[in-house]
Motif scaffolding. Structure first.
Motif, PDB file in Angstrom:
ATOM      1  N   SER A 199      46.915  61.133  51.275  1.00 33.62           N
ATOM      2  CA  SER A 199      47.053  61.571  52.809  1.00 33.62           C
ATOM      3  C   SER A 199      48.609  61.641  53.142  1.00 33.62           C
ATOM      4  O   SER A 199      49.465  60.987  52.210  1.00 33.62           O
ATOM      5  N   LYS A 200      49.011  61.753  54.387  1.00 32.52           N
ATOM      6  CA  LYS A 200      50.430  61.815  54.774  1.00 32.52           C
ATOM      7  C   LYS A 200      50.972  60.519  54.667  1.00 32.52           C
ATOM      8  O   LYS A 200      52.027  60.265  54.405  1.00 32.52           O
ATOM      9  N   GLU A 201      50.311  59.640  55.235  1.00 35.39           N
ATOM     10  CA  GLU A 201      50.488  58.315  55.501  1.00 35.39           C
ATOM     11  C   GLU A 201      51.104  57.665  54.255  1.00 35.39           C
ATOM     12  O   GLU A 201      52.268  56.924  54.084  1.00 35.39           O
ATOM     13  N   CYS A 202      50.401  57.777  53.212  1.00 33.93           N
ATOM     14  CA  CYS A 202      50.768  57.183  51.638  1.00 33.93           C
ATOM     15  C   CYS A 202      51.906  57.907  51.301  1.00 33.93           C
ATOM     16  O   CYS A 202      52.832  57.480  50.554  1.00 33.93           O
ATOM     17  N   ALA A 203      52.062  59.199  51.311  1.00 37.41           N
ATOM     18  CA  ALA A 203      52.930  60.224  50.975  1.00 37.41           C
ATOM     19  C   ALA A 203      54.293  59.620  51.710  1.00 37.41           C
ATOM     20  O   ALA A 203      55.354  59.820  51.062  1.00 37.41           O
ATOM     21  N   ASP A 204      54.266  59.419  52.835  1.00 35.67           N
ATOM     22  CA  ASP A 204      55.323  58.966  53.545  1.00 35.67           C
ATOM     23  C   ASP A 204      55.625  57.621  53.046  1.00 35.67           C
ATOM     24  O   ASP A 204      57.213  57.628  52.991  1.00 35.67           O
ATOM     25  N   GLN A 205      55.143  56.771  52.980  1.00 34.49           N
ATOM     26  CA  GLN A 205      55.482  55.348  52.111  1.00 34.49           C
ATOM     27  C   GLN A 205      56.411  55.718  50.858  1.00 34.49           C
ATOM     28  O   GLN A 205      57.413  55.098  50.742  1.00 34.49           O
ATOM     29  N   VAL A 206      55.691  56.755  50.208  1.00 34.57           N
ATOM     30  CA  VAL A 206      56.381  57.122  48.656  1.00 34.57           C
ATOM     31  C   VAL A 206      57.814  57.575  49.056  1.00 34.57           C
ATOM     32  O   VAL A 206      58.854  57.247  48.526  1.00 34.57           O
TER      33      VAL A 206
END
Length: 625
Positions: free
Chosen positions: A318-325
């Motif tokens: 998801s976008k949320e997980c990608a943003d954290q990375v």
């Protein structure tokens, strides 16, 4: 009806891989050296599995088995082994096409001890690329264990080899990959066409495993300027007739312009194709933003971390997980979001449009239709997606002698300079050699040592040249110390070459022998002279109180020499005195003349001198008063 529509859209996505553009078959050369009737160079197509020996060659003898000629089962089942005896040439197995996958043929040949496999086509047609099976096969664990190179040859060549073998002849072959990849300069440019989808089976698994294992080497090569890496992503467009369908809406973004197949090939569950497209776009934008900040190698960290932290199976894709990375890597998230843009808008996306344009091949590269695809120096790589195999291929893309150290390590190539110095010139005493190890072998090139350039053919001769050449092993010239004195055949005022110094004779390189001036009557030959030879010179003395003059090679009286010396001194003194008197007289004469002229000038203002003529006086006329 809905199922039929979904099927048609899915088929369209799959067919797009081969419908658009031109697929290029990558080839290497095959040279037959025996029998005489088959001597020559032939083309063969590199298989897209195993480990092609990019930059190298492999010599062996061809065997066509009497049983299991299609190599679809293990050769141990028919009691055949291809393992070479000590001192024997490696064995290349010739197998017929058909009945099983190319990869299975290669695996069986490898298990049987073959060094390579040649697959003979079963019909007359242009050569094709042998690829791994498209469908998922959980049992095909051998795919990543194939290490031997493979090649497809034409039916005509296969038939000719079989005939030569049936006639009892020995078929010797040289597989050559030295020119399979261009190697124009000191930097390699390579592209990796990949996908963020991690649910597509063994191929997706091999992609991410490759990224994880190759990350370290890739980042070092990029940071030091040896390579220029660019990631790419394949997308397809939705057919105009299906743009408004549920299937296209679930698989595409930007109104059907950029699409990807459903990860699970099931439109009713899991993630959709458009989720894959968006993550592909996010990875491409990450690379773009990282490159703008002069850190393109961070892409490898992002893709690796995303695959670990955000897998589909854990429902974190998801976008949320990608943003954290992204935030953990310190890259500007706002710039990446701006690059992605509005994926629901009916507009072109600048990044994905460029990706689709790049997908179409230009020149010798061909279109990108296989995922994953690696392109090195504008040539598609064929073979196993493995760190060692890919690193070898990248190393083959460097101009010879410009390879980084990693390409010359023992794990990647064999140092040919270690055996007999590669047949090149060397100076063992000074530990100097003209042999330069390269990824392709070795070159014999005279070295440059501490700013001193050696010149020569590199094989039998290398001589130091330049003003500092005598500092390096005495310029390769003869040198000796004796009786506290050191003499050398290397002269700093000569840019190259060796010459024995005065008092010695020889070639100046291997030896310089003392010249016996007395014995050879080269000096000290006057009647009164007494000659004694010394190392590199001579001593000459005169009897009867005489003095030896070396420049004239003669003996003269010491008294005569003294009188001569004093006479010379008196002549100099008298000459200086005469010059002084003449100078003084001239000075007095010039002063007297000057004073006389000044006095006459002053007196001329008050009274006429004898030398002046009478000067008439004129009176101005007066007017009447």
């Amino acid at each position: 009806m809905r199922e039929k529509l979904g099927f048609l859209v899915c088929v369209w996505f799959l067919l797009c891989r081969s419908c658009f553009g031109r697929f290029v078959v990558e080839k290497n050369s095959l040279k037959l050296t025996s029998p005489e009737s088959l001597k020559g160079v032939y083309e063969c197509a590199i298989g897209n599995f195993g480990v092609p020996q990019y930059g190298g060659t492999l010599v062996g003898t061809v065997v066509y088995p009497k049983a299991n000629q299609k190599a679809c089962k293990g050769f141990d089942e028919v009691d055949i082994s291809f393992k070479s005896r000590p001192g024997g040439l490696p064995t290349f197995v010739l197998a017929d096409r058909g009945d099983c996958y190319f990869t299975l043929k290669a695996w069986n040949a490898q298990k049987g001890g073959a060094a390579a496999i040649l697959v003979a086509d079963d019909k007359d047609e242009p050569l094709i690329t042998m690829d791994t099976p498209e469908e998922e096969n959980a049992d095909a664990t051998y795919l990543q264990n194939i290490t031997i190179p493979s090649a497809l040859i034409s039916k005509a060549l296969g038939d000719s080899i079989k005939k030569a073998l049936s006639d009892g002849g020995m078929v010797n072959m040289n597989l050559d990959w030295t020119e399979s990849l261009p190697h124009p300069d000191e930097r390699v440019e390579y592209e990796f066409w990949t996908n963020s989808n991690d649910e597509c089976g063994p191929k997706c698994d091999s992609q991410i495993e490759f990224v994880k294992s190759f990350k370290g080497a890739a980042q070092i090569l990029e940071q030091k300027g040896y390579t220029q890496f660019t990631p790419h992503y394949i997308t397809w467009y939705c057919p105009q007739a299906f743009i408004l369908s549920k299937q296209c809406k679930s698989q595409c973004i930007n109104h059907g312009r950029y699409c990807a197949p459903d990860p699970e090939q099931d439109f009713s569950k899991g993630y959709d194709g458009k989720d894959v497209v968006v993550q592909n776009l996010r990875q491409a934008c990450f690379y773009k933003v990282a490159s703008e900040s002069k850190k393109p190698w961070l892409w490898w960290d992002y893709v690796t971390d995303f695959s670990i932290r955000c897998p589909m199976k854990d429902k974190k894709y998801s976008k949320e997980c990608a943003d954290q990375v992204i935030q953990s890597l310190g890259v500007d998230l706002k710039k990446i979001d701006k690059c992605i843009g509005d994926t629901e808008a009916d507009v072109e996306n600048e990044v994905l449009k460029a990706e689709q344009d790049t997908q179409i091949g230009k020149g010798s590269r061909g279109d990108v239709t296989i995922l994953p695809t690696l392109i090195i120096n504008n040539r598609q790589y064929r073979g196993k997606l493995d760190k060692g195999a890919v690193l070898k291929a990248i190393c083959a893309g460097f101009e010879e002698t410009t390879e980084p150290a990693v390409c010359l390590s023992g794990d990647v190539e064999t140092n040919e300079c270690l055996e007999n110095n590669g047949g090149c010139w060397q100076d063992k005493a000074a530990n100097l050699t003209a042999c330069k190890d390269t990824f392709r072998g070795r070159v014999c090139e005279c070295p440059v040592v501490q700013g001193v350039k050696f010149v020569g053919d590199g094989y039998t001769r290398c001589e130091a040249s330049g003003s500092l050449r005598c500092e390096i092993n005495n310029g390769g010239c003869w040198k000796k110390t004796q009786d506290g004195r050191t003499v050398s055949a290397c002269a700093e005022d000569h840019l190259q070459g060796c010459k024995c110094p005065p008092g010695f004779k020889g070639d100046g390189v291997n030896s310089c022998e003392d010249v016996d001036e007395c014995k050879d009557k080269l000096a000290c030959q006057c009647p009164e002279c007494k000659c004694k030879n010394t190392w590199g010179s001579y001593d000459c003395s005169c009897g009867g109180g005489l003095l030896y003059m070396r420049e004239h090679d003669t003996c003269i009286s010491k008294a005569a020499n003294t009188n001569y010396s004093w006479s010379f001194v008196w002549i100099i003194i008298l000459g200086l005195a005469a010059a002084s008197v003449a100078g003084y007289a001239l000075y007095k004469y010039r002063i007297r003349r000057y004073m006389d002229s000044e006095i006459r000038a002053i007196m001329a203002q008050y009274m006429p001198l004898d030398s002046q003529a009478d000067i008439p006086v004129h009176h101005a006329p007066r007017g009447d008063i």
